[in-house]
Write an enzyme that holds these catalytic residues in place. Sequence first.
Site, PDB file in Angstrom:
ATOM      1  N   ALA A   1       0.825  -1.210   0.000  1.00  0.00           N
ATOM      2  CA  ALA A   1       0.000   0.000   0.000  1.00  0.00           C
ATOM      3  C   ALA A   1       0.859   1.260   0.000  1.00  0.00           C
ATOM      4  O   ALA A   1       0.620   2.194  -0.770  1.00  0.00           O
ATOM      5  CB  ALA A   1      -0.932  -0.004   1.214  1.00  0.00           C
ATOM      6  N   GLU A   2       1.899   1.288   0.837  1.00  0.00           N
ATOM      7  CA  GLU A   2       2.745   2.483   0.881  1.00  0.00           C
ATOM      8  C   GLU A   2       3.538   2.650  -0.406  1.00  0.00           C
ATOM      9  O   GLU A   2       3.783   3.769  -0.853  1.00  0.00           O
ATOM     10  CB  GLU A   2       3.679   2.474   2.087  1.00  0.00           C
ATOM     11  CG  GLU A   2       4.445   3.785   2.186  1.00  0.00           C
ATOM     12  CD  GLU A   2       5.010   4.082   3.553  1.00  0.00           C
ATOM     13  OE1 GLU A   2       5.812   5.040   3.631  1.00  0.00           O
ATOM     14  OE2 GLU A   2       4.670   3.406   4.531  1.00  0.00           O
ATOM     15  N   THR A   3       3.920   1.554  -1.017  1.00  0.00           N
ATOM     16  CA  THR A   3       4.615   1.635  -2.301  1.00  0.00           C
ATOM     17  C   THR A   3       3.714   2.279  -3.355  1.00  0.00           C
ATOM     18  O   THR A   3       4.143   3.178  -4.089  1.00  0.00           O
ATOM     19  CB  THR A   3       5.062   0.230  -2.759  1.00  0.00           C
ATOM     20  OG1 THR A   3       5.991  -0.283  -1.799  1.00  0.00           O
ATOM     21  CG2 THR A   3       5.710   0.259  -4.134  1.00  0.00           C
ATOM     22  N   SER A  27       3.299   5.968  -2.479  1.00  0.00           N
ATOM     23  CA  SER A  27       4.539   6.707  -2.717  1.00  0.00           C
ATOM     24  C   SER A  27       4.746   6.998  -4.198  1.00  0.00           C
ATOM     25  O   SER A  27       5.077   8.119  -4.581  1.00  0.00           O
ATOM     26  CB  SER A  27       5.733   5.926  -2.169  1.00  0.00           C
ATOM     27  OG  SER A  27       5.652   5.824  -0.771  1.00  0.00           O
TER      28      SER A  27
END
Length: 158
Positions: free
Chosen positions: A68-70, A73
């Site tokens: 999710a953070e990838t 980002s």
Amino acid sequence: MLKTDEALWFGTTDINELNEKASGCLNENLGIEMTEITPTALRGRMPVDERTVQPAGVLHGGASVAFAETLASWAAYMAVDRSRFHVVGQEINANHLRPGIKGQYVYGEATPAIIGRRSHVWMINIRNEEGKLVCVSRCTMAVIDVPGQYTTKENRPT
């Protein structure tokens, strides 16, 4: 900076560029790859395999959060003027709704909740191969006044 009533992406970026810059870091180690840039979202996939499962044999919640953070980002990276700004994760949360099954992929999509001058909030839905939600996440990205820092493996500081 980008306003919410303008085009979502700043400049041009393609999937190959994102995946090339992901070489030699967590993204590659977990098998995360970006698959599609639409006018309103960034999509990717991650395998549920020995790199991403927990001891019970299903998708590890931490792998879902990393995925999710990838996505958030990369999406935030594409939504700013990279010659002037860089984005960094500031906060993330996730609700794990059902297990990801080993041997399958999970598919993620990041869409903006808000794109502000100094922060973005991205909504990330991760689904299984049947299209059912596995995880919902929200990620806040800080926008900082330095040129974009994402680069290829050979150009990273050692």
